[in-house]
Write a protein that holds these residues in place. Structure first.
Motif, PDB file in Angstrom:
ATOM      1  N   ARG A  86       0.878  -1.176   0.000  1.00  0.00           N
ATOM      2  CA  ARG A  86       0.000   0.000   0.000  1.00  0.00           C
ATOM      3  C   ARG A  86       0.913   1.224   0.000  1.00  0.00           C
ATOM      4  O   ARG A  86       1.604   1.488   0.980  1.00  0.00           O
ATOM      5  N   LEU A  90       0.783   7.917   5.897  1.00  0.00           N
ATOM      6  CA  LEU A  90      -0.061   7.938   7.092  1.00  0.00           C
ATOM      7  C   LEU A  90      -0.002   9.292   7.785  1.00  0.00           C
ATOM      8  O   LEU A  90       1.072   9.898   7.887  1.00  0.00           O
ATOM      9  N   ASP A 110      -4.797   7.929   6.021  1.00  0.00           N
ATOM     10  CA  ASP A 110      -3.668   8.079   5.089  1.00  0.00           C
ATOM     11  C   ASP A 110      -4.185   8.461   3.720  1.00  0.00           C
ATOM     12  O   ASP A 110      -5.352   8.257   3.399  1.00  0.00           O
ATOM     13  N   GLN A 112      -3.535   7.555  -0.182  1.00  0.00           N
ATOM     14  CA  GLN A 112      -2.935   6.488  -1.000  1.00  0.00           C
ATOM     15  C   GLN A 112      -2.972   6.905  -2.470  1.00  0.00           C
ATOM     16  O   GLN A 112      -3.953   7.491  -2.924  1.00  0.00           O
ATOM     17  N   HIS A 123      -4.791  -8.585   0.130  1.00  0.00           N
ATOM     18  CA  HIS A 123      -4.545  -9.028   1.498  1.00  0.00           C
ATOM     19  C   HIS A 123      -5.852  -8.941   2.284  1.00  0.00           C
ATOM     20  O   HIS A 123      -6.864  -8.455   1.775  1.00  0.00           O
ATOM     21  N   HIS A 125      -7.328  -8.467   6.607  1.00  0.00           N
ATOM     22  CA  HIS A 125      -6.937  -8.173   7.992  1.00  0.00           C
ATOM     23  C   HIS A 125      -8.163  -8.020   8.866  1.00  0.00           C
ATOM     24  O   HIS A 125      -9.280  -7.817   8.362  1.00  0.00           O
ATOM     25  N   ARG A 131     -12.424   3.636   2.366  1.00  0.00           N
ATOM     26  CA  ARG A 131     -11.777   4.604   1.473  1.00  0.00           C
ATOM     27  C   ARG A 131     -12.755   5.707   1.137  1.00  0.00           C
ATOM     28  O   ARG A 131     -13.947   5.430   0.929  1.00  0.00           O
ATOM     29  N   HIS A 164      -8.958  -8.136  -0.272  1.00  0.00           N
ATOM     30  CA  HIS A 164      -9.146  -6.943  -1.110  1.00  0.00           C
ATOM     31  C   HIS A 164      -7.840  -6.537  -1.776  1.00  0.00           C
ATOM     32  O   HIS A 164      -6.769  -6.703  -1.207  1.00  0.00           O
ATOM     33  N   HIS A 166      -6.479  -3.370  -4.890  1.00  0.00           N
ATOM     34  CA  HIS A 166      -6.913  -2.164  -5.605  1.00  0.00           C
ATOM     35  C   HIS A 166      -6.183  -2.091  -6.948  1.00  0.00           C
ATOM     36  O   HIS A 166      -5.089  -2.638  -7.092  1.00  0.00           O
ATOM     37  N   ASP A 181      -7.669   6.760   3.005  1.00  0.00           N
ATOM     38  CA  ASP A 181      -8.006   5.500   3.688  1.00  0.00           C
ATOM     39  C   ASP A 181      -8.088   5.753   5.178  1.00  0.00           C
ATOM     40  O   ASP A 181      -7.401   6.632   5.711  1.00  0.00           O
ATOM     41  N   LEU A 183      -8.343   3.188   8.937  1.00  0.00           N
ATOM     42  CA  LEU A 183      -8.474   1.873   9.575  1.00  0.00           C
ATOM     43  C   LEU A 183      -8.543   2.064  11.088  1.00  0.00           C
ATOM     44  O   LEU A 183      -8.032   3.051  11.617  1.00  0.00           O
TER      45      LEU A 183
HETATM   46  C1  1HN Z   1      -4.234  -1.077   4.326  1.00  0.00           C
HETATM   47  O1  1HN Z   1      -4.542  -2.388   4.351  1.00  0.00           O
HETATM   48  C2  1HN Z   1      -4.682  -0.264   3.280  1.00  0.00           C
HETATM   49  O2  1HN Z   1      -5.895  -1.986   2.186  1.00  0.00           O
HETATM   50  C3  1HN Z   1      -4.378   1.087   3.282  1.00  0.00           C
HETATM   51  O3  1HN Z   1      -5.607  -0.125   1.151  1.00  0.00           O
HETATM   52  C4  1HN Z   1      -3.652   1.646   4.305  1.00  0.00           C
HETATM   53  C5  1HN Z   1      -2.456   1.431   6.399  1.00  0.00           C
HETATM   54  C6  1HN Z   1      -2.003   0.664   7.438  1.00  0.00           C
HETATM   55  C7  1HN Z   1      -2.263  -0.714   7.471  1.00  0.00           C
HETATM   56  C8  1HN Z   1      -3.016  -1.302   6.449  1.00  0.00           C
HETATM   57  C9  1HN Z   1      -5.475  -0.837   2.130  1.00  0.00           C
HETATM   58  C10 1HN Z   1      -3.198   0.858   5.358  1.00  0.00           C
HETATM   59  C11 1HN Z   1      -3.483  -0.521   5.388  1.00  0.00           C
END
Ligand code: 1HN
Length: 367
Positions: A86, A90, A110, A112, A123, A125, A131, A164, A166, A181, A183
């Protein structure tokens, strides 16, 4: 909330520091004797464990997109989306030190960026994410086998545990896409309940047509056999046109709220509850010239400016903002907004989690 008022209206209690400020030699010696047994006298730590009202190390802060964008554009030369997994910057709260990071202690934020042709590998989690799309054309996020294309102002929710990835499908030379983004990183960290897995390939197989989940769960119907479970939510995409339309419709007939202007809450359409289990999200419109009435709540809230400009006064700090800027109002800090040009503010916080745990309180001040 009844409980809030009984707690808020309690008289200020005696200063809990008083019990420890003048520890006698005998008390100090006692602390020294129990410490090797990994024991701490409760009366010594009480002021930290139980302040009279919420305390936070987080500071009010603003991140100006105008200043950040050049660094985002530069990041594409530093690392590829694939290598970074990613490629995001942040937002770090300047009040947090040491290992703690995040925009508050419980949530992250963050920006992106992706170039045409890139894939940010799949990935999953335990953190919940979302978003809020800011700029560019051709970007999608694929959730659990369904591609969702993103436009400015769209909110796309990423439920915990679902694969997911992108991508940016614009042709060569198309401008990069940028989104915001968030989380619940800190929250999952505090509970020590974080799992994270990378998929074996860059892309998780796409198995459902575009629009499947919103079509099935966001049209006032659900598949007949579907029974919503408390932690289950199936609608991922909240297009800006629909949410903005809801605000316009409210505004057409309802009075402007002195604290919020006109404000909507993103919900899980099958339960009416918050759209995510841990984070609450809202969108509000505030008319030009409005100064909102003072307000505070126990959820440290992050605002993303979608339209307009103005400033927010948090205690003694003034935060100026314009579109794509992000600012944070930490927990329990009095604040108000001063609107210079009609503004649409998206905001999010850990309020959904606090409400579920019985920890959420608010106070409305007088102008
Ligand atoms: C994450 O999984 C994404 O999936 C974006 O786009 C920012 C920042 C910290 C940890 C996981 C994403 C993230 C993140």
């Amino acid at each position: 909330m009844a409980a809030a008022f009984s707690l808020l209206q309690q008289p200020a209690r005696r200063d809990p520091m008083a019990s420890t400020s003048g520890a006698s030699q005998e008390q100090e010696a006692y602390f020294g004797r129990v410490a090797p047994l990994n024991l701490l006298p409760a009366w010594k730590v009480m002021p930290i464990y139980a302040p009279a009202e919420p305390k936070t190390p987080c500071l009010p802060a603003v991140w100006h997109f105008r200043e950040i964008k050049p660094h985002l554009l530069e990041s594409v030369r530093v690392i590829s989306a694939k290598e970074a997994e990613r490629r995001a910057l942040l937002l770090h709260n300047p009040g947090l030190t040491g290992a703690a990071h995040g925009i508050t202690q419980t949530i992250s934020g963050d920006y992106q960026i992706m170039l045409p042709g890139e894939i940010a590998p799949a990935h999953r989690h335990t953190q919940t994410a979302f978003r809020l799309f800011l700029e560019g054309d051709g970007a999608f996020t694929a959730i659990d086998g369904e591609k969702i294309y993103m436009k400015r102002g769209d909110l796309i929710i990423q439920p915990p545990g679902l694969w997911h990835h992108h991508g940016h499908e614009g042709g060569p030379g198309t401008p990069p896409v940028i989104w915001f983004d968030a989380l619940d990183v800190g929250l999952c960290g505090i509970f020590e309940s974080t799992f994270f897995h990378s998929f074996t390939q860059d892309e998780f197989p796409v198995t459902r047509p575009v629009g499947s989940t919103r079509g099935r769960y966001g049209s006032g119907v659900v598949p007949a056999s579907y029974r919503p479970q408390p932690l289950d939510y199936r609608m991922y995409a909240y297009p800006y046109a629909a949410t903005r339309g809801a605000l316009d419709s409210l505004r057409a007939t309802e009075a402007c709220d002195p604290y919020d202007g006109w404000k909507v809450r993103y919900v899980n359409p099958t339960t009416g509850d918050h759209a995510m289990t841990t984070m609450a999200a809202h969108l509000q419109i505030l008319p030009s010239g409005m100064t909102t009435a003072p307000y505070r709540s126990t959820d440290g809230a992050v605002f993303v400016v979608v339209e307009g400009h103005g400033r927010t006064v948090v205690g003694g700090t003034t935060l100026d903002w314009e579109p794509n800027d992000v600012f944070v109002v930490p927990s329990w800090q009095w604040h108000h907004h001063e609107i210079a040009g009609e503004a649409v503010l998206f905001s999010y916080s850990d309020r959904a989690a606090q409400e579920r745990l019985g920890l959420w309180f608010e106070e409305r001040g007088n102008r």
